[in-house]
Structures are given as structure tokens and as C-alpha cells.
Design a protein around this motif. Structure first.
Motif, mmCIF file in Angstrom:
data_model
loop_
_atom_site.group_PDB
_atom_site.id
_atom_site.type_symbol
_atom_site.label_atom_id
_atom_site.label_comp_id
_atom_site.label_asym_id
_atom_site.label_seq_id
_atom_site.Cartn_x
_atom_site.Cartn_y
_atom_site.Cartn_z
ATOM 1 N N ALA A 34 0.830 -1.206 0.000
ATOM 2 C CA ALA A 34 0.000 0.000 0.000
ATOM 3 C C ALA A 34 0.861 1.251 0.000
ATOM 4 O O ALA A 34 0.524 2.261 -0.651
ATOM 5 C CB ALA A 34 -0.930 -0.004 1.212
ATOM 6 N N SER A 35 1.976 1.208 0.711
ATOM 7 C CA SER A 35 2.891 2.347 0.722
ATOM 8 C C SER A 35 3.487 2.578 -0.663
ATOM 9 O O SER A 35 3.577 3.720 -1.131
ATOM 10 C CB SER A 35 4.000 2.107 1.750
ATOM 11 O OG SER A 35 4.935 3.172 1.744
ATOM 12 N N ARG A 36 3.871 1.523 -1.334
ATOM 13 C CA ARG A 36 4.432 1.652 -2.689
ATOM 14 C C ARG A 36 3.405 2.203 -3.665
ATOM 15 O O ARG A 36 3.751 2.913 -4.612
ATOM 16 C CB ARG A 36 4.915 0.289 -3.192
ATOM 17 C CG ARG A 36 6.198 -0.206 -2.545
ATOM 18 C CD ARG A 36 6.792 -1.351 -3.329
ATOM 19 N NE ARG A 36 7.179 -0.938 -4.668
ATOM 20 C CZ ARG A 36 7.518 -1.774 -5.638
ATOM 21 N NH1 ARG A 36 7.481 -3.086 -5.417
ATOM 22 N NH2 ARG A 36 7.870 -1.333 -6.831
ATOM 23 N N ALA A 37 2.134 1.855 -3.446
ATOM 24 C CA ALA A 37 1.068 2.338 -4.324
ATOM 25 C C ALA A 37 0.552 3.719 -3.908
ATOM 26 O O ALA A 37 -0.358 4.256 -4.544
ATOM 27 C CB ALA A 37 -0.087 1.341 -4.335
ATOM 28 N N HIS A 38 1.139 4.284 -2.820
ATOM 29 C CA HIS A 38 0.771 5.614 -2.322
ATOM 30 C C HIS A 38 -0.691 5.683 -1.871
ATOM 31 O O HIS A 38 -1.365 6.700 -2.064
ATOM 32 C CB HIS A 38 1.046 6.685 -3.383
ATOM 33 C CG HIS A 38 2.455 6.673 -3.915
ATOM 34 N ND1 HIS A 38 3.548 7.019 -3.147
ATOM 35 C CD2 HIS A 38 2.936 6.308 -5.135
ATOM 36 C CE1 HIS A 38 4.649 6.891 -3.868
ATOM 37 N NE2 HIS A 38 4.307 6.452 -5.076
ATOM 38 N N VAL A 39 -1.179 4.606 -1.266
ATOM 39 C CA VAL A 39 -2.555 4.593 -0.746
ATOM 40 C C VAL A 39 -2.580 4.164 0.721
ATOM 41 O O VAL A 39 -3.600 3.705 1.222
ATOM 42 C CB VAL A 39 -3.467 3.662 -1.586
ATOM 43 C CG1 VAL A 39 -3.700 4.237 -2.963
ATOM 44 C CG2 VAL A 39 -2.909 2.247 -1.668
ATOM 45 N N LEU A 40 -1.447 4.327 1.396
ATOM 46 C CA LEU A 40 -1.359 3.935 2.806
ATOM 47 C C LEU A 40 -1.758 5.123 3.671
ATOM 48 O O LEU A 40 -0.963 6.042 3.911
ATOM 49 C CB LEU A 40 0.060 3.476 3.151
ATOM 50 C CG LEU A 40 0.289 3.028 4.603
ATOM 51 C CD1 LEU A 40 -0.620 1.873 4.958
ATOM 52 C CD2 LEU A 40 1.752 2.652 4.820
ATOM 53 N N ALA A 41 -3.001 5.127 4.115
ATOM 54 C CA ALA A 41 -3.508 6.220 4.942
ATOM 55 C C ALA A 41 -3.345 5.865 6.415
ATOM 56 O O ALA A 41 -3.657 4.748 6.837
ATOM 57 C CB ALA A 41 -4.973 6.480 4.625
ATOM 58 N N ARG A 42 -2.870 6.822 7.181
ATOM 59 C CA ARG A 42 -2.756 6.628 8.627
ATOM 60 C C ARG A 42 -4.112 6.862 9.292
ATOM 61 O O ARG A 42 -4.987 7.501 8.717
ATOM 62 C CB ARG A 42 -1.716 7.591 9.189
ATOM 63 C CG ARG A 42 -0.312 7.337 8.654
ATOM 64 C CD ARG A 42 0.685 8.301 9.247
ATOM 65 N NE ARG A 42 2.024 8.043 8.751
ATOM 66 C CZ ARG A 42 3.098 8.765 9.094
ATOM 67 N NH1 ARG A 42 2.949 9.789 9.935
ATOM 68 N NH2 ARG A 42 4.281 8.466 8.607
ATOM 69 N N PRO A 43 -4.274 6.342 10.517
ATOM 70 C CA PRO A 43 -5.545 6.583 11.217
ATOM 71 C C PRO A 43 -5.854 8.075 11.334
ATOM 72 O O PRO A 43 -4.955 8.887 11.572
ATOM 73 C CB PRO A 43 -5.307 5.948 12.590
ATOM 74 C CG PRO A 43 -4.256 4.904 12.347
ATOM 75 C CD PRO A 43 -3.367 5.466 11.285
ATOM 76 N N GLN A 44 -7.110 8.426 11.153
ATOM 77 C CA GLN A 44 -7.565 9.802 11.232
ATOM 78 C C GLN A 44 -8.570 9.952 12.386
ATOM 79 O O GLN A 44 -9.182 8.965 12.807
ATOM 80 C CB GLN A 44 -8.256 10.204 9.924
ATOM 81 C CG GLN A 44 -7.365 10.146 8.701
ATOM 82 C CD GLN A 44 -6.472 11.361 8.587
ATOM 83 O OE1 GLN A 44 -6.835 12.454 9.015
ATOM 84 N NE2 GLN A 44 -5.282 11.180 8.020
ATOM 85 N N ALA A 45 -8.734 11.165 12.829
ATOM 86 C CA ALA A 45 -9.754 11.440 13.853
ATOM 87 C C ALA A 45 -11.123 11.061 13.297
ATOM 88 O O ALA A 45 -11.447 11.373 12.150
ATOM 89 C CB ALA A 45 -9.725 12.912 14.233
ATOM 90 N N ILE A 46 -11.900 10.374 14.113
ATOM 91 C CA ILE A 46 -13.199 9.881 13.653
ATOM 92 C C ILE A 46 -14.179 11.042 13.509
ATOM 93 O O ILE A 46 -14.329 11.869 14.405
ATOM 94 C CB ILE A 46 -13.752 8.836 14.635
ATOM 95 C CG1 ILE A 46 -12.811 7.632 14.693
ATOM 96 C CG2 ILE A 46 -15.153 8.401 14.234
ATOM 97 C CD1 ILE A 46 -13.175 6.620 15.752
ATOM 98 N N SER A 47 -14.814 11.101 12.352
ATOM 99 C CA SER A 47 -15.825 12.120 12.084
ATOM 100 C C SER A 47 -16.932 11.483 11.257
ATOM 101 O O SER A 47 -16.663 10.842 10.247
ATOM 102 C CB SER A 47 -15.211 13.295 11.320
ATOM 103 O OG SER A 47 -16.216 14.221 10.931
#
Length: 509
Positions: free
Chosen positions: A203-216
Motif C-alpha cells: 500500500a505504501s508503494r502504491a501511495h494509498v497507505l492512509a494513517r488513522p484519522q480522527a473519527i468524524s
């Protein structure tokens, strides 16, 4: 589509080859005794929850939602949406893990009530070791869904190989552990770490590795939850049936849990290589086409997926129907795995084969609904099939033992598929034309011929392969399978020509 299905299928074949090596070692070292059955229950539990929270409900709701956000709002909005879902997933999995670790004895008492003494004690210990696997593999499943959404199928298809290799190495070094069952258990957990690490890297190589975000609870997240609820209940339907198998089998004759496990491992081969591969490719494909306002193209993609799925899965049905006993003896009968265990597993494999056509096609059928964000209709189809499935399990196990459990599963799968097709067709979500039905009829005819050929060849070969006492079952299976495959291919081509169909054209569109 064919290229992507074959790509996933090729990696899945490699996964299944290493999986067979793992299962063969497990059978030889553990057999079907108390330690084996305790390990099978301990590993099945996190895998069942994985099917609910990972590839099942979560990705069913997540993939179409992610595709819509990505297409309509762009990369940054998709990244934020993904990060918020990751946060929700982490919280839910940590809570579930804590509850199971705290109440493991009660958990085993509910899921395997027939376990007593050594089987019960080992199941409790092994479950406490294996259950963290669920957290790891669920995260891997979510990032796999993201990769599939952007057309990157290879990493998710290759990751299961990393389930098998650590277990093979652990079993090879079983003398370093208290028992071989402990080796298998720790290998299982280590595999979860490796699979998650590999998917995160991809996922990192494909540039789609999202880190956890604040829940909204913004609009995309609310839409995700509206789809998630019914999808979760629908996925639970299948897994409740699995839990019912474990509960009932734990109260049957010793070895019933193991017999179901080994038979299911073979039954999962066409499901993993073909059924799941086709569904994995089809869901994002239909989601994109429908989002682009091209329903006819989406229906054409679905028809092609159904045809390709059944074309590749039918030979497995022929083998399960014609020579289930030969399959189990050739693949597993060595070491602690006895002829009696092989016969018990063969009966279950034959019963599983009854439902194979339905099982491999369900993922393609549910794509009609999931690609449109409709998770409620598959829920009702699944629950209806589940009710009948569980009632049949109770009715059939008395006379058929573990084979009755497998047969009930097969009947439930057919009911589920038929309901999905009828409901989708009535709503215009699916368009199965006459050309597709003729192609499926040609494949059915070839399957019958292949089964008959395999049965006759297997019987005729027995006196000759007896001269190879150590390898006679393997040799019989290899020759029988080769001749059966040739018969299948020839009859398919002849049947297509007789029906006025172009086989090459069918593969392309």
C-alpha cells in the motif's frame, strides 16, 4: 477482467500449493487427535471473525464506498475517508480481542461445547495464542481492499502465501516447541504479522497507505455505516453456519472436527482460486461502471465473470463427485493421518461438492447488490439460507455425521444463490441472457463426462498402481486427473461448437 482473474488465480494457486504442504504436514504430525482438533477450533475462530470483519462485511461496504469517494471527490478525500475507517476498525478489533482473551474459557464452552478434558484445555490455550491474528489480518484485509479498488490485485492475492510459509517452518521445527500443535499455533500468529507487513508495504508503494484519522461522522462515513450494518449481519450468516458446524461436530464422534477441516481445505481450493478471485475483480469493476452510468457494461462484466468462474470451477466438482476418497488418501494419508480419517474426510468432501457451483458463484451474484450500495437484500437472502442450513444440520447429523453438516452447507449455498439471482433479476440488477445459459449448459455436460471418465479411469488403474505401494494413490490421482481434464476440455469445445457458440469470443467478452 480475465487477465486480473487469472493473475489473482495464479497467486492463489501458489498459495494453495504452499497451503497443501502446510496441511499435509499438519495431517502427518497432528492427525485427527485431540491436539489437532483443538488447534483447528483455535485457528477457525479468528478466521471466522475475519470473514465477518475483514473480507466479508467490512470490505463489502468499504470497497464501493471508497471507489465512489475516490471518483467523485479525489485522492485526498479518499485518503481521509480511509484513515477514519482504519481508526474505527482498530478500536473495534482491540475491544473484541480484549473480550475474547478475558473470557476465553467461556468462549470455547460456547463454540465447542462437546470439548472436554484435554481437547478443551488445549483449545483454551491455543485460542489465547491465535486470536491476536484477527487484529492483524483484518487490517491487512482493509488495505487489500484499497489496493483492489485501484486495480492492484497482486499483493492481496499473494499475501496468503505468508500464512503458509511460517506454519511450514514452525512445523518443520516442531521439536523446538512443546508439541507439534504448539508449533502450528505459533506459526499461525507469526503469519499474521508477516501478512500485515507485506500489505502495508504494498500500500505504501502504491501511495494509498492512509494513517488513522480522527473519527468524524461525515457523509461518506455515514453511508459506509448504512451499508456496513446489513453487510455485517449477512456475513455473520455464513459464519454462524461455520460456528454451528464446530458446535455440532464437537459433539459427534472423535475426529469429526478434523474430518470437516481437511475436507473443507480441499473444498476451499476452487473457492479461493476462482470464486473469490472473480468476486474480487468484479465488485470494483461493476462499482466503477455503475458510477460512470454504464449499467449494460456492468451486466456484461458480471455475465463474463459467471461464465469464467463456472468454466474453471466445474472440473473440481467432477473430481469431488467421482473420486473424493482417492483425493483425500493421495493428499493426506501418511503419518498420523489414517485410512479411517481419510474416509471420514472423503464423505464430507463429496457432500461439499454438491454445493460447489453455488459457493463459487455467490460472490459474483452479490456484486449485483454491493456495487450499488445495497447490502440489505443479500442480508435477507443469507439469513433465509442460514435458517434452512442450520435446521438441516440438526436433522442430518444423526445419520450422516460430519457429512450431514457439509451437505447442509451445500444446500444452504444453493438456496442463497437462487434467492440472489431471482431478486437481482427482478430489480434489473442482473441480466442473464440466453447465450450465458447455453454456455453454462455446455460446461455442465462436460463436467458430467469428466466425472464419469475419472471414476472409470480410477477403477481401471488400481491394479497397475498397486505395484507402487508408497505412491500408488498419488499416481492414480495424477493420471486420473490428467485424463479427466483432457476429456473436459475436448467436450467443452465440442459442446460450444454444437451449440453455435464461439469459445474464444466467450473468453474475451
Amino acid at each position: 477482467m480475465l487477465k486480473n482473474i487469472l493473475n489473482i488465480g495464479a497467486w492463489t494457486i501458489l498459495s494453495r500449493i504452499t497451503g497443501f504442504a502446510r496441511d499435509a504436514m499438519t495431517a502427518a504430525l497432528l492427525g485427527s487427535g485431540p491436539a489437532a482438533e483443538a488447534f483447528f477450533v483455535a485457528s477457525r475462530l479468528p478466521n471466522s471473525f475475519r470473514a465477518i470483519f475483514g473480507e466479508g462485511a467490512f470490505n463489502t461496504a468499504f470497497v464501493p464506498a471508497y471507489v465512489r469517494v475516490h471518483q467523485q471527490e479525489g485522492n485526498e478525500a479518499a485518503r481521509i475517508f480511509q484513515g477514519r475507517i482504519v481508526s474505527l476498525l482498530l478500536i473495534s478489533q482491540v475491544i473484541l480481542l480484549g473480550l475474547v482473551l478475558l473470557f476465553t474459557p467461556q468462549f470455547i464452552g460456547l463454540t465447542a461445547p462437546g470439548f472436554e478434558g484435554e481437547r478443551y484445555d488445549l483449545a483454551v490455550v491455543f485460542t489465547r495464542i491465535t486470536f491476536p491474528y484477527l487484529l492483524l489480518i483484518t487490517l491487512a484485509a482493509l488495505y487489500s481492499g484499497v489496493l483492489n479498488s485501484i486495480g492492484r490485485f497482486t499483493a492481496a492475492a499473494a499475501a496468503p502465501i505468508l500464512l503458509n510459509i511460517p506454519m511450514i517452518l514452525a512445523l518443520a521445527c516442531y521439536r523446538l516447541f512443546p508439541t507439534p500443535a504448539y508449533a502450528a499455533t505459533w506459526g499461525f500468529v507469526i503469519s499474521g504479522v508477516l501478512q500485515l507487513g507485506f500489505i502495508l508495504w504494498a500500500a505504501s508503494r502504491a501511495h494509498v497507505l492512509a494513517r488513522p484519522q480522527a473519527i468524524s461522522l461525515d457523509k461518506p462515513v455515514r453511508a459506509f455505516f448504512r451499508a456496513l450494518g446489513p453487510a455485517t449481519i449477512g456475513s455473520m450468516g455464513t459464519q454462524i453456519a461455520v460456528f454451528a458446524d464446530t458446535i455440532i461436530a464437537s459433539q459427534l464422534l472423535a475426529g469429526a472436527v478434523a474430518a470437516l477441516y481437511y475436507a473443507d481445505r480441499i473444498n476451499q481450493l476452487p473457492l479461493g482460486i476462482i470464486g473469490i478471485a472473480a468476486g474480487t475483480v468484479l465488485l470494483p469493476e461493476m462499482s466503477r461502471l455503475l458510477a460512470a452510468g454504464k449499467p449494460d457494461a456492468a451486466h456484461a462484466a458480471q455475465r463474463r465473470a459467471i461464465f469464467l468462474t463456472w468454466l474453471m470451477a466445474a472440473p473440481f466438482l467432477a473430481g469431488f463427485a467421482a473420486v473424493p476418497d482417492l483425493i483425500m488418501r493421495a493428499l493426506f494419508m501418511r503419518g498420523a493421518f489414517t485410512a479411517e480419517a481419510a474416509n471420514a474426510s472423503a464423505a464430507a468432501l463429496l457432500a461439499y461438492g454438491v454445493g460447489l457451483p453455488a459457493v463459487v458463484l455467490i460472490r459474483s451474484a452479490t456484486a449485483s447488490f454491493y456495487s450499488r450500495g445495497n447490502t440489505a437484500t443479500p442480508l435477507w437472502a443469507s439469513l433465509t439460507a442460514l435458517t434452512i442450513n442450520v435446521l438441516l444440520k440438526i436433522a442430518l447429523t444423526g445419520s450422516m455425521q460430519q457429512a450431514g453438516l457439509a451437505l447442509a452447507t451445500s444446500i444452504g449455498a444453493w438456496i442463497n444463490l437462487i434467492l440472489l439471482i431471482v431478486l437481482a433479476s427482478r430489480r434489473g440488477y442482473m441480466a442473464l441472457d440466453g447465450r450465458l445459459w447455453r454456455m453454462l449448459a455446455c460446461i455442465a455436460a462436460a463436467t458430467i463426462v469428466m466425472a464419469e471418465a475419472m471414476y472409470m479411469v480410477s477403477e481401471e488403474l488400481q491394479p497397475y498402481t498397486a505395484m507402487l505401494p508408497r505412491f500408488q494413490e498419488i499416481a492414480r490421482l495424477a493420471v486420473t486427473g490428467t485424463i479427466g481434464a483432457l476429456a473436459y476440455g475436448v467436450v467443452v469445445l465440442l459442446a460450444f461448437r454444437f451449440a453455435g457458440l464461439n469459445f474464444k469470443s466467450a473468453l474475451r467478452r
